[in-house]
Design a protein around this motif. Structure first.
Motif, mmCIF file in Angstrom:
data_model
loop_
_atom_site.group_PDB
_atom_site.id
_atom_site.type_symbol
_atom_site.label_atom_id
_atom_site.label_comp_id
_atom_site.label_asym_id
_atom_site.label_seq_id
_atom_site.Cartn_x
_atom_site.Cartn_y
_atom_site.Cartn_z
ATOM 1 N N THR A 133 0.696 -1.267 0.060
ATOM 2 C CA THR A 133 0.056 -0.002 -0.086
ATOM 3 C C THR A 133 0.875 1.305 0.098
ATOM 4 O O THR A 133 1.597 1.408 1.064
ATOM 5 C CB THR A 133 -0.956 0.004 1.264
ATOM 6 N N ILE A 134 0.788 1.949 -1.139
ATOM 7 C CA ILE A 134 1.630 3.082 -1.209
ATOM 8 C C ILE A 134 0.864 4.472 -0.354
ATOM 9 O O ILE A 134 -0.480 4.535 -0.794
ATOM 10 C CB ILE A 134 2.000 3.410 -2.511
ATOM 11 N N PRO A 135 1.445 5.080 0.258
ATOM 12 C CA PRO A 135 0.840 6.227 1.009
ATOM 13 C C PRO A 135 0.474 7.333 0.156
ATOM 14 O O PRO A 135 0.951 7.486 -0.936
ATOM 15 C CB PRO A 135 2.063 6.815 1.955
ATOM 16 N N GLU A 136 -0.558 8.094 0.321
ATOM 17 C CA GLU A 136 -1.165 9.065 -0.364
ATOM 18 C C GLU A 136 -0.233 10.366 -0.695
ATOM 19 O O GLU A 136 -0.152 10.680 -1.733
ATOM 20 C CB GLU A 136 -2.138 9.651 0.128
ATOM 21 N N ASP A 137 0.744 10.761 0.443
ATOM 22 C CA ASP A 137 1.745 11.665 0.290
ATOM 23 C C ASP A 137 2.973 11.204 -0.393
ATOM 24 O O ASP A 137 3.947 12.032 -0.309
ATOM 25 C CB ASP A 137 2.228 12.191 1.500
ATOM 26 N N SER A 138 2.929 9.851 -1.039
ATOM 27 C CA SER A 138 4.380 9.557 -1.566
ATOM 28 C C SER A 138 4.602 9.952 -3.019
ATOM 29 O O SER A 138 3.722 10.135 -3.893
ATOM 30 C CB SER A 138 3.978 7.920 -1.714
ATOM 31 N N LYS A 139 5.809 10.445 -3.203
ATOM 32 C CA LYS A 139 6.318 11.024 -4.191
ATOM 33 C C LYS A 139 6.930 9.933 -4.963
ATOM 34 O O LYS A 139 6.824 9.887 -6.378
ATOM 35 C CB LYS A 139 7.429 12.106 -4.120
ATOM 36 N N SER A 160 2.333 1.264 -8.438
ATOM 37 C CA SER A 160 1.300 1.080 -7.870
ATOM 38 C C SER A 160 1.490 -0.017 -6.777
ATOM 39 O O SER A 160 2.593 -0.342 -6.621
ATOM 40 C CB SER A 160 0.027 0.545 -8.950
ATOM 41 N N SER A 186 8.799 4.237 0.916
ATOM 42 C CA SER A 186 8.016 5.361 0.043
ATOM 43 C C SER A 186 9.033 6.562 0.610
ATOM 44 O O SER A 186 9.119 6.786 1.680
ATOM 45 C CB SER A 186 6.859 5.298 0.363
ATOM 46 N N ASN A 188 8.291 11.096 0.607
ATOM 47 C CA ASN A 188 7.437 11.978 0.550
ATOM 48 C C ASN A 188 8.098 13.172 -0.130
ATOM 49 O O ASN A 188 9.284 13.174 -0.350
ATOM 50 C CB ASN A 188 6.553 12.201 1.847
#
Length: 235
Positions: A133-139, A160, A186, A188
């Protein structure tokens, strides 16, 4: 006229109208093997005949309350229906258990995605499917794969949460069978790096049917896992 309260009169009624079971209890004759005729319906017929004889011999000045007969007949009918329902439920439960056992047995030898960081690959095995699961704030998200000697063999960018490893190293060489470790991370927009958990294929070694926890899977390196709809079984 037979008197229902008289022992001799009751015995005569049982002898004439009773079921084999009733006759046996009255010592009239030995009961035969149970048949459908000695079931709930026969018991109702015997009750009606005994009740009619009782009505014939009742005291006109103190007639029998018909509500009692209606209540008892209702109890007979309810009992008969409940018995039928119980038999049907028992049959359904047996069928469901058999189907569950058959379905669960087909899972042995297959793989299931479980949280972990290692996976074994063998000669001729399929590509390794991985989920995270990739965090939403991941760059950016990165996956690194290490061999048994903790040597980095593959670095991949994750676009993904689903990734399939083709068992090749960074140079495109096929890697030998063995155990490999997976590390996902990940980064950010502040440059902060955080580790991400991974789910990897793990072999189902066996199943336990109707144990204390119901049906459970015996999963390699994870022990017993309850069989639920949330499990993702591969293949």
């Amino acid at each position: 006229m037979a008197n229902i309260s008289d022992t001799k009169g009751l015995g005569n009624l049982i002898s004439q109208y009773g079921t084999d079971s009733a006759k046996a209890k009255a010592g009239i004759e030995k009961p035969a093997a149970s048949t459908e005729e000695t079931g709930a319906l026969a018991d109702q017929n015997v009750f009606l005949k005994l009740y009619i004889e009782q009505l014939k011999g009742q005291d006109p000045t103190s007639p029998q309350d018909a509500n009692d007969m209606v209540a008892q007949m209702s109890q007979f009918s309810s009992l008969e229906r409940l018995t039928g329902i119980s038999d049907q439920l028992e049959t359904m439960a047996t069928s469901l258990t058999s189907n569950q056992a058959l379905s669960a047995s087909t899972l042995v030898g297959r793989s299931i995605l479980m949280e972990g960081s290692t996976a074994k690959i063998s000669e001729g095995s399929d590509d390794v499917q991985l989920k995270t699961t990739i965090p939403e704030d991941s760059k950016t998200a990165t996956l690194k794969i290490y061999d048994e000697n903790n040597v980095l063999v593959r670095t991949s960018t994750l676009n993904s949460g689903d990734y399939k490893w083709d068992k090749l190293d960074d140079e495109g060489n096929i890697l030998p069978p063995g155990e490999y470790r997976f590390a996902a991370s990940s980064t950010n927009d502040k440059g902060e790096i955080s580790a991400m958990t991974t789910r990897l294929p793990t072999r189902i070694q066996g199943v336990t049917i109707n144990g204390e926890d119901g049906t459970v899977l015996n999963v390699e390196n994870h022990g017993k896992v309850k069989l639920t709809n949330e499990l993702e079984i591969l293949g």
